[in-house]
Design a protein around this motif. Sequence first.
Motif, short mmCIF file in Angstrom:
data_model
loop_
_atom_site.label_atom_id
_atom_site.label_comp_id
_atom_site.label_asym_id
_atom_site.label_seq_id
_atom_site.Cartn_x
_atom_site.Cartn_y
_atom_site.Cartn_z
N MET A 191 0.82 -1.20 0.00
CA MET A 191 0.00 0.00 0.00
C MET A 191 0.86 1.26 0.00
SD MET A 191 -2.94 -1.23 -0.17
CE MET A 191 -3.83 0.28 0.03
N ARG A 192 0.48 2.21 -0.85
CA ARG A 192 1.13 3.52 -0.88
C ARG A 192 0.24 4.60 -0.29
NH1 ARG A 192 6.40 2.10 -1.65
NH2 ARG A 192 6.61 0.72 -3.45
N ALA A 193 -1.07 4.43 -0.45
CA ALA A 193 -2.00 5.41 0.11
C ALA A 193 -3.36 4.77 0.32
CB ALA A 193 -2.14 6.63 -0.80
N SER A 194 -4.07 5.30 1.28
CA SER A 194 -5.46 4.93 1.53
C SER A 194 -6.19 6.24 1.81
CB SER A 194 -5.55 3.96 2.70
OG SER A 194 -6.88 3.53 2.90
N GLY A 195 -7.35 6.15 2.42
CA GLY A 195 -8.12 7.35 2.73
C GLY A 195 -9.24 7.01 3.68
N LEU A 196 -9.89 8.03 4.21
CA LEU A 196 -11.00 7.81 5.12
C LEU A 196 -12.32 8.02 4.40
CD1 LEU A 196 -9.95 9.48 8.49
CD2 LEU A 196 -9.55 7.14 7.68
N ASN A 197 -13.31 7.24 4.81
CA ASN A 197 -14.67 7.36 4.33
C ASN A 197 -15.60 7.42 5.54
OD1 ASN A 197 -14.43 6.89 1.24
ND2 ASN A 197 -13.22 5.25 2.14
N ARG A 198 -16.82 7.88 5.33
CA ARG A 198 -17.76 7.98 6.45
C ARG A 198 -17.97 6.63 7.13
NH1 ARG A 198 -18.75 12.82 8.61
NH2 ARG A 198 -20.41 11.72 9.70
N MET A 202 -9.67 -5.70 14.02
CA MET A 202 -9.78 -5.72 12.57
C MET A 202 -9.07 -4.50 11.99
SD MET A 202 -13.23 -5.69 10.19
CE MET A 202 -13.62 -3.98 10.63
N VAL A 203 -8.33 -4.70 10.91
CA VAL A 203 -7.68 -3.58 10.22
C VAL A 203 -8.76 -2.76 9.52
CG1 VAL A 203 -6.03 -2.91 8.43
CG2 VAL A 203 -5.56 -4.90 9.88
N MET A 204 -8.68 -1.44 9.65
CA MET A 204 -9.68 -0.55 9.07
C MET A 204 -9.34 -0.20 7.63
SD MET A 204 -10.32 2.03 12.30
CE MET A 204 -11.95 2.48 11.72
N GLY A 205 -10.28 0.46 6.94
CA GLY A 205 -10.01 1.07 5.65
C GLY A 205 -10.51 0.33 4.44
N LEU A 206 -11.06 1.10 3.46
CA LEU A 206 -11.51 0.54 2.18
C LEU A 206 -10.69 1.05 1.00
CD1 LEU A 206 -14.30 0.85 4.05
CD2 LEU A 206 -15.33 0.00 1.97
N ASP A 207 -10.32 2.33 1.02
CA ASP A 207 -9.55 2.90 -0.09
C ASP A 207 -8.17 2.27 -0.18
OD1 ASP A 207 -11.51 4.74 -0.79
OD2 ASP A 207 -10.72 6.31 0.49
N GLY A 208 -7.66 2.13 -1.40
CA GLY A 208 -6.30 1.63 -1.51
C GLY A 208 -5.68 1.77 -2.88
N ALA A 209 -4.44 2.22 -2.91
CA ALA A 209 -3.64 2.23 -4.13
C ALA A 209 -2.21 1.90 -3.73
CB ALA A 209 -3.70 3.59 -4.83
N GLY A 210 -1.53 1.16 -4.60
CA GLY A 210 -0.16 0.77 -4.26
C GLY A 210 0.50 0.03 -5.40
N THR A 211 1.55 -0.70 -5.07
CA THR A 211 2.30 -1.43 -6.09
C THR A 211 2.24 -2.92 -5.82
OG1 THR A 211 4.32 -1.06 -4.79
CG2 THR A 211 3.89 0.45 -6.62
N VAL A 212 2.21 -3.68 -6.89
CA VAL A 212 2.17 -5.14 -6.77
C VAL A 212 3.48 -5.63 -6.17
CG1 VAL A 212 2.11 -7.30 -8.07
CG2 VAL A 212 0.54 -5.43 -8.66
N GLU A 213 3.36 -6.46 -5.15
CA GLU A 213 4.52 -7.07 -4.51
C GLU A 213 4.73 -8.51 -4.99
OE1 GLU A 213 7.65 -6.59 -1.48
OE2 GLU A 213 6.32 -5.21 -2.54
N GLU A 214 3.63 -9.26 -5.05
CA GLU A 214 3.69 -10.66 -5.50
C GLU A 214 2.42 -11.00 -6.25
OE1 GLU A 214 4.09 -13.27 -2.22
OE2 GLU A 214 5.97 -12.41 -1.48
#
Length: 345
Positions: free
Chosen positions: A37-44, A62-74
């Motif tokens: 993951m490179r970035a995420s964000g908050l939602n309501r 539980m890990v929070m968060g829905l947004d996500g952008a990043g680079t493929v690792e595997e």
Amino acid sequence: MDSMRAAVLTGHGGNEVVSVTTRPMPRRQPGEVLVRMRASGLNRVDLYMRNSGAGITHELPMVMGLDGAGTVEEADPGSRFAPGDPVVVYPVRTCGRCEFCLRGEEVLCTSARYLGEHIDGSLSGFVCVPEENLVRKPEHLDWVEAASLCVAGLTAWRMIHTKGQVKPGETVLVFGIGGSVSLAALQLRADGGIRTIVTSRDQEKLDAALKLGAFAGIRTDSERFVDEVMDLTGGRGIDLVIENVGKAVWPQAMRALVRGGRIVTCGATSGDDPSADLRRLFIRQLKVLGSTLGTGSELAELVAFVDRHQVKPHIDSVYPLTRVHEAFDRMEAGRQFGKIGITFE
């Protein structure tokens, strides 16, 4: 590497139940891709999960968060993705077998599991998702801008284009400009010929929306709200209302619609039990449509649109993961104008 940093929900309440801590790395299964993951964000919904999570089946911690952008690792051998590829994450795991999945409406899947709601989410160093949950990131977007497409952008896209079926020459009314979904609705309208009127109780937000292309802005708390709508539309009314506020604005939204107009709703931050106004609904033959998130194919359509038109989602502010409590405070106070982003070291 066996561990990663993540924002973990440990209970329900205030920021004291959100802990930035070490978690085990997710284990990639065949058909899945491990994304750094490179970035995420908050939602309501993140705020809702922190506060209570009522009605959403989940287990803590539980890990929070829905947004996500990043680079493929595997990824699997022969995958269409290779290590280092920049991607945007579709945040829903679906069964692929129910009637809704089979007809391409996997967002209605009877056993859908959302990141950060039902299962571990994206506010973490790494995420594992099925390969079909990934779309290549547009080159002109930074990581936070790309992550904002996953929920706010996708929700707005489905509301406007799939559900709302907006057409050139129509007028759209977007309530609550400043929230990331409402702002995305302003930025993602059709290629041209669409007039967008926005609302807010904050004049500064209205002024900012005008600079981003809104046709006009109206104070939500104006006693002449409907009259102002009619003045702006030559007495005709609104073709399409985009709404996620609920009870507080529902009467204005219904009265603002032209005969045969439609309203698309995706939220109820002010309450979920507005007056139905059934007489107006059937006499004027209005359409009320519910909408939540979107499908994987809609995310691909959205990303293609953003790439083609070089759209840059508006970002309010960016915080490192270690300052996620400050990000929650900003969202809870309603001060933001656009997406609140989270970055990872």
